[in-house]
Scaffold this active site. Structure first.
Site, PDB file in Angstrom:
ATOM      1  N   GLY A 106      17.908  16.384  32.875  1.00 15.26           N
ATOM      2  CA  GLY A 106      17.647  15.303  31.929  1.00 15.26           C
ATOM      3  C   GLY A 106      16.432  15.550  31.057  1.00 15.26           C
ATOM      4  N   GLY A 108      16.523  17.837  28.333  1.00 25.20           N
ATOM      5  CA  GLY A 108      16.910  18.415  27.043  1.00 25.20           C
ATOM      6  C   GLY A 108      17.139  19.911  27.065  1.00 25.20           C
ATOM      7  N   LEU A 109      17.208  20.499  28.271  1.00 18.28           N
ATOM      8  CA  LEU A 109      17.398  21.956  28.340  1.00 18.28           C
ATOM      9  C   LEU A 109      18.833  22.344  28.727  1.00 18.28           C
ATOM     10  CD1 LEU A 109      14.018  23.082  29.995  1.00 18.28           C
ATOM     11  CD2 LEU A 109      14.586  22.882  27.571  1.00 18.28           C
ATOM     12  N   SER A 111      20.906  21.045  31.195  1.00 14.54           N
ATOM     13  CA  SER A 111      21.248  21.184  32.621  1.00 14.54           C
ATOM     14  C   SER A 111      22.706  20.827  32.899  1.00 14.54           C
ATOM     15  CB  SER A 111      20.327  20.316  33.488  1.00 14.54           C
ATOM     16  OG  SER A 111      20.395  18.964  33.083  1.00 14.54           O
ATOM     17  N   ALA A 114      25.033  23.537  31.613  1.00 13.79           N
ATOM     18  CA  ALA A 114      24.944  24.750  32.438  1.00 13.79           C
ATOM     19  C   ALA A 114      25.755  24.583  33.721  1.00 13.79           C
ATOM     20  CB  ALA A 114      23.482  25.045  32.765  1.00 13.79           C
ATOM     21  N   ASP A 155      25.479  22.224  23.183  1.00 14.40           N
ATOM     22  CA  ASP A 155      24.925  22.647  24.478  1.00 14.40           C
ATOM     23  C   ASP A 155      25.921  23.549  25.208  1.00 14.40           C
ATOM     24  OD1 ASP A 155      23.024  20.809  23.739  1.00 14.40           O
ATOM     25  OD2 ASP A 155      22.991  19.744  25.665  1.00 14.40           O
TER      26      ASP A 155
HETATM   27  C1  MEV Z   1      21.535  17.694  22.845  1.00  8.72           C
HETATM   28  O1  MEV Z   1      21.074  18.891  23.407  1.00  8.72           O
HETATM   29  C2  MEV Z   1      21.821  17.871  21.383  1.00  8.72           C
HETATM   30  C3  MEV Z   1      22.228  16.598  20.647  1.00  8.72           C
HETATM   31  O2  MEV Z   1      22.350  16.962  19.275  1.00  8.72           O
HETATM   32  C4  MEV Z   1      23.513  16.009  21.169  1.00  8.72           C
HETATM   33  C5  MEV Z   1      24.735  16.832  20.818  1.00  8.72           C
HETATM   34  O3  MEV Z   1      24.690  17.659  19.891  1.00  8.72           O
HETATM   35  O4  MEV Z   1      25.768  16.654  21.488  1.00  8.72           O
HETATM   36  C6  MEV Z   1      21.142  15.542  20.743  1.00  8.72           C
END
Ligand code: MEV
Length: 327
Positions: A106, A108-109, A111, A114, A155
Site C-alpha cells: 500500500g 505505491g510500489l 505490491s 507484483a 502497474d
Molecule cells: C498507481 O500505481 C498508478 C495510478 O495511475 C493508477 C493506475 O494507473 O491504475 C494512480
C-alpha cells in the site's frame, strides 16, 4: 510438484493518475522481489501463506475459513484467495500458495500487481501452461479491474515486462531493458498506507465535477510526460528534475498529494535534489527524488531526517520470471 515465479516492484517516474484517462506515463521496475511458490496439496482446499507478514489461512474451495494464523489474516488474504479462485479451473486439486515479498504494501510500489503477476505466472507453470508476457499482463489487468474500478494497467504492465516502459491507453508503447542514462533515483517512504483505488476515485470525481479544469491539467501533464521522454533520451538531468517538479505541481492540483509526501519532497529539494515528486497513487506511500552522484547521499539523509524511510533498490531490467529449481 511445485512452481515458483519472481516479480519486481515498480516506480512511476511521470504521469500517474493522468494515465488512467489516456495520457502517457513512464515507469520502471526496481529490484524488490516478490516470490510466489505454488504447489499442489492432497486436500481439496487453498492455503495462502505470507512469509513476511506471518499470516496463513486455509480456505475451502467455497471461501470458508478452515484454519487461520496471524492478525486479521482472513481479511487480509481473502482478496488473494478470490484472485486464485478465479484463475483455477480444476476444483479437485488442492493448492498452497506461499508469498514472500520485500515490497511494502500500500505504498505505491506495485505490491498488489507484483503478487498478482507472480501468482499468475507460477500457476501457469504448475499447470504446465506456457504463458506469454502479453497473456500474463492481460490476466493481471483484468483481475485488477475487478478490484479497483478504473486501473490503467500500468502497474501490471511494468512488473510483467520489466525495465523502463512508456505506457499509454492500455499498451506498452516503448520498453527499454537497458536504462537510458539516469541520475540517481532515491525512494522515500512516508510510511502512510493508503488505497490507490480511493485516490483514483477522487480524481474521477474531480474530472466529473470540473471537466474543463481537469482537461487543462491533463493536457499539461501530457506535455510534461512528452518532454520527459525526450529529456530521458538526451540525458538532460536538470530538465528531467524540473519536469518532475512540474509533474508534482499537477498532482497537487488534482488533490492526490498529502502533507506526509510534501514534507519529504520539500526536504529532498532543499537538500539539492534535481526534482522530486510522489510516485504511484499518492495520498501517502512513496515519493522519488532525482539526484546526482555528488548529492545523492545528502538528499537521502534529508529524506530520512524529515521522517521518511529511504528504500534502497536498483533498476531491474527483467519483469516477472519463473524460478528455476535445482532439485
Ligand atoms: C498507481 O500505481 C498508478 C495510478 O495511475 C493508477 C493506475 O494507473 O491504475 C494512480
Amino acid at each position: 510438484m511445485k512452481a515458483g515465479s519472481s516479480s519486481p516492484a515498480k516506480i512511476i517516474l511521470f504521469g500517474e493518475h493522468f494515465v488512467v484517462n489516456g495520457n502517457s506515463a513512464i515507469a520502471m521496475t526496481i529490484d524488490l522481489p516478490t516470490i510466489v511458490i505454488a504447489e499442489y496439496t492432497e486436500v481439496e482446499n487453498i492455503t495462502i501463506a505470507s512469509k513476511n507478514l506471518n499470516l496463513e489461512v486455509t480456505f475451502t474451495m467455497n471461501g470458508r475459513i478452515q484454519r487461520s494464523k496471524g492478525v486479521n489474516a482472513e481479511h487480509r488474504l481473502h482478496p488473494i484467495f478470490k484472485m486464485i479462485r478465479s484463475l483455477l479451473h480444476n476444483d479437485k486439486q488442492g493448492l498452497k500458495i506461499s508469498i514472500d515479498s520485500r515490497v511494502p504494501i500500500g505504498m505505491g510500489l506495485g505490491s498488489s500487481a507484483a503478487i498478482a503477476v507472480a501468482i499468475i505466472s507460477s500457476l501457469a507453470t504448475l499447470t504446465g501452461r506456457t504463458m506469454q508476457k502479453d497473456e500474463i499482463f492481460q490476466a493481471a489487468y483484468s483481475l485488477e479491474k475487478q478490484i479497483h474500478g478504473r486501473p490503467s494497467g500500468i502497474d501490471q504492465a511494468t512488473v510483467t515486462y520489466g525495465g523502463m516502459i512508456i505506457y499509454r491507453n492500455g499498451k506498452v508503447e516503448t520498453r527499454y531493458s537497458e536504462l537510458p542514462k539516469l541520475p540517481r533515483i532515491i525512494i522515500g517512504n512516508t510510511g502512510k498506507r493508503r488505497s490507490t483505488g480511493e485516490y483514483v476515485g477522487k480524481v474521477t470525481q474531480l474530472r466529473t465535477d470540473h471537466p474543463q479544469e481537469y482537461a487543462r491539467l491533463s493536457n499539461e501533464a501530457q506535455k510534461v510526460a512528452g518532454r520527459a521522454i525526450f529529456a530521458l533520451k538526451e540525458g538532460k538531468d536538470q530538465e528531467l528534475g524540473a519536469l518532475m517538479n512540474e509533474n508534482q505541481t499537477l498532482l497537487e492540483r488534482i488533490g492526490v498529494s498529502a502533507p506526509s509526501l510534501d514534507n519529504l519532497i520539500v526536504a529532498a529539494r532543499t537538500a539539492g535534489a534535481l526534482g522530486a515528486k510522489l510516485t504511484g497513487g499518492g495520498g501517502g506511500g512513496c515519493m522519488i527524488a532525482l539526484a546526482n552522484d555528488t548529492n545523492a547521499a545528502t538528499v537521502a539523509q534529508a529524506i530520512q531526517n524529515a521522517g521518511g524511510e529511504v528504500i534502497s533498490s536498483q533498476f531491474a531490467k527483467d519483469g516477472v520470471k519463473p524460478i528455476e529449481w535445482n532439485e
